[in-house]
Design an enzyme around this catalytic site. Structure first.
Site, short mmCIF file in Angstrom:
data_model
loop_
_atom_site.label_atom_id
_atom_site.label_comp_id
_atom_site.label_asym_id
_atom_site.label_seq_id
_atom_site.Cartn_x
_atom_site.Cartn_y
_atom_site.Cartn_z
N SER A 110 2.69 7.20 -6.59
CA SER A 110 2.58 7.52 -5.37
C SER A 110 3.76 8.24 -4.62
O SER A 110 3.84 9.38 -5.18
CB SER A 110 2.57 6.08 -4.81
OG SER A 110 2.10 6.16 -3.15
N ASP A 145 -9.23 4.82 -5.09
CA ASP A 145 -8.04 5.22 -4.41
C ASP A 145 -8.23 5.44 -3.21
O ASP A 145 -8.71 6.85 -2.74
CB ASP A 145 -6.92 6.12 -5.00
CG ASP A 145 -5.70 5.84 -4.80
OD1 ASP A 145 -5.42 5.69 -3.59
OD2 ASP A 145 -4.86 6.00 -5.59
N HIS A 159 -5.49 2.36 -5.88
CA HIS A 159 -3.99 2.74 -5.65
C HIS A 159 -2.94 1.77 -6.62
O HIS A 159 -2.15 2.60 -7.23
CB HIS A 159 -3.52 2.97 -4.38
CG HIS A 159 -2.47 4.02 -4.18
ND1 HIS A 159 -2.50 5.30 -4.30
CD2 HIS A 159 -0.93 3.47 -3.70
CE1 HIS A 159 -1.19 5.71 -3.93
NE2 HIS A 159 -0.53 4.63 -3.57
#
Length: 442
Positions: free
Chosen positions: A209, A385, A416
């Site tokens: 991320s 996600d 995620h």
């Protein structure tokens, strides 16, 4: 805009503001000053964990040790039987970052570290490097056992990297940063530090991320550093946010500037630190109960991404609570909101027309040039996600200067945070990314 939509958004704005107002006085509770020494080896403290390090077998699986909720990253590593070092790195703008190193795997010999290839792991927003360890088969341990010299970073402003050579973290000036500064200053500092410490010419990098956001910014603003990276693995990279359907983007991003104004007005400096009234309450009373986890007890890192606990061992949820959310600056959250509101782009922080002109020489913030990311990059992404949406991943793949592959996780429910906490992460992700890395020994 309908009245109902406006009321929903106003509700989120009000609740978020009140929540942080209540948390304001708790931001620095239980923060203890850390030693400025560069390195501490904790092999000698393993005996402390004789009782807390027990493994409990449930249905032929190792039950997570609940005591890890209150242990530091270094203590978790030592408690699992691995060697660990703590290093401090000072950036060129004065922030002091804490790195944790697992120089070799369990039962391996220290003498072999000189030839081991260094690999650096960078966490995402609102977390620390413990996310690579909480699972019984956490990536940090998997890589160490595979023969790599594992280094794990902590972004400025989180639990472990809340120091500065001059600035006081209790003052507003310390928190005047976004992920722009993390990529521009933090990543160059840690790359050069790790290579100097290990004597290696190159290292591998794995980000999740925001850990990918930081890396791509670094290579865009400091393209000469591409030569020091042999492989970059991007897990759920957060770059373009245009297609995100996560609540943090949909409900809060349109009001990001107003929220920041209110936070500045009431003196909130840190965004979602771990030691707040609500987080402490959740740690004490929530446990792994699914009903509570989907209602009153949902951790911020899950509620902001709207992730399900797909393929999770629910016993790790209280351990996640013990460490996360770990805090960042309000400005970091606003920067992501700006990118969401701007559409499919990846741009620097927007200070407004006048200050943009002073800082950038133009009234709008410039975009990061992703074509300058010339090291080998592999992307892994999930179909479910909501933060790093598949269409945004496709946009990123077309912009990078040297993408080797964009790899979809086979599980259609992969989200995620599955990359970090799913019980299937080793089988579906880690075992597939290791063959993409250089051999662990030179």
């Amino acid at each position: 805009m309908s009245c109902r939509t406006m009321n929903v958004r106003c509700y989120f704005l009000l609740m978020m503001t009140l929540n942080h107002a209540l948390q304001c006085n708790d931001i620095f509770v239980n923060e203890t000053a850390r030693s400025v020494e560069t390195t501490r080896v904790l092999n000698k403290v393993r005996h402390v964990f004789r009782s807390s390090g027990k493994q409990f077998i449930v249905h032929q699986r190792i039950r997570p040790n609940p005591n890890e909720a209150s242990l530091t990253t270094a203590e978790i590593i030592a408690g699992r039987g691995y060697p660990v070092e703590i290093h401090s790195v000072t950036t060129s703008d004065g922030y002091i970052l804490e790195l944790h190193r697992i120089p070799y795997g369990k039962g391996q010999k220290m003498a072999s570290t000189a030839s081991r290839r260094p690999i650096f792991l960078q966490h995402g927003i609102l977390t620390t490097d413990n996310v690579w360890l909480i699972n019984q088969n956490g990536l940090g341990f998997v890589l160490a056992d595979a023969g790599y010299d594992v280094w794990m970073g902590n972004a400025r402003g989180n639990t472990y990297s809340r120091r500065h050579v001059k600035l006081d973290p209790s003052k507003e000036e310390y928190w005047n940063f976004s992920f722009d500064e993390m990529g521009n200053y933090d990543i160059p500092a840690v790359i050069n530090f790790v290579l100097a410490k290990t004597g290696s010419q190159k290292m591998s990098y794995i980000g999740h991320s925001m850990g990918c956001t930081m890396f791509f910014i670094c290579m865009s603003l400091h393209p000469e550093l591409n030569e020091k990276i042999d492989v970059m693995i991007a897990l759920a990279p957060a770059v373009s946010m245009a297609e995100s359907t996560a609540p943090l983007a949909v409900y809060q991003a349109p009001f990001a500037e107003q929220i920041k104004f209110v936070f500045d007005l009431i003196g909130v400096r840190a965004y979602e630190p771990v030691d707040t009234f609500w987080n402490n309450l959740r740690k004490q009373h929530c446990g792994p109960n699914l009903f509570l986890r989907y209602s009153l007890c949902r951790n911020t890192i899950f509620s902001s991404s709207d992730d399900e606990y797909h393929a999770f061992d629910l016993n790790i949820l209280p351990i996640i609570d013990g460490h996360n959310p770990a805090g960042t600056s309000v400005k970091t959250a606003v920067h992501y909101a700006q990118n969401y509101m701007t559409g499919q782009t990846f741009q620097r922080y927007d200070f407004g027309h006048r200050e943009n002109l002073l800082r950038y020489g133009q009234t709008t913030p410039p975009t990061y040039d992703l074509s300058k990311v010339t090291c080998n990059v592999f992307i892994f992404w999930g179909q479910r996600d909501k933060v790093s949406a598949p269409k945004d991943i496709a946009w990123l793949a077309n912009k990078l200067g040297n993408l080797k592959a964009s790899i979809m996780i086979e599980d259609p429910l992969w989200n995620h945070l599955s990359f970090l906490f799913s019980s299937d992460a080793k089988r579906l992700v880690y075992d597939k990314l290791i063959p993409l890395l250089p051999l662990p020994t030179s």
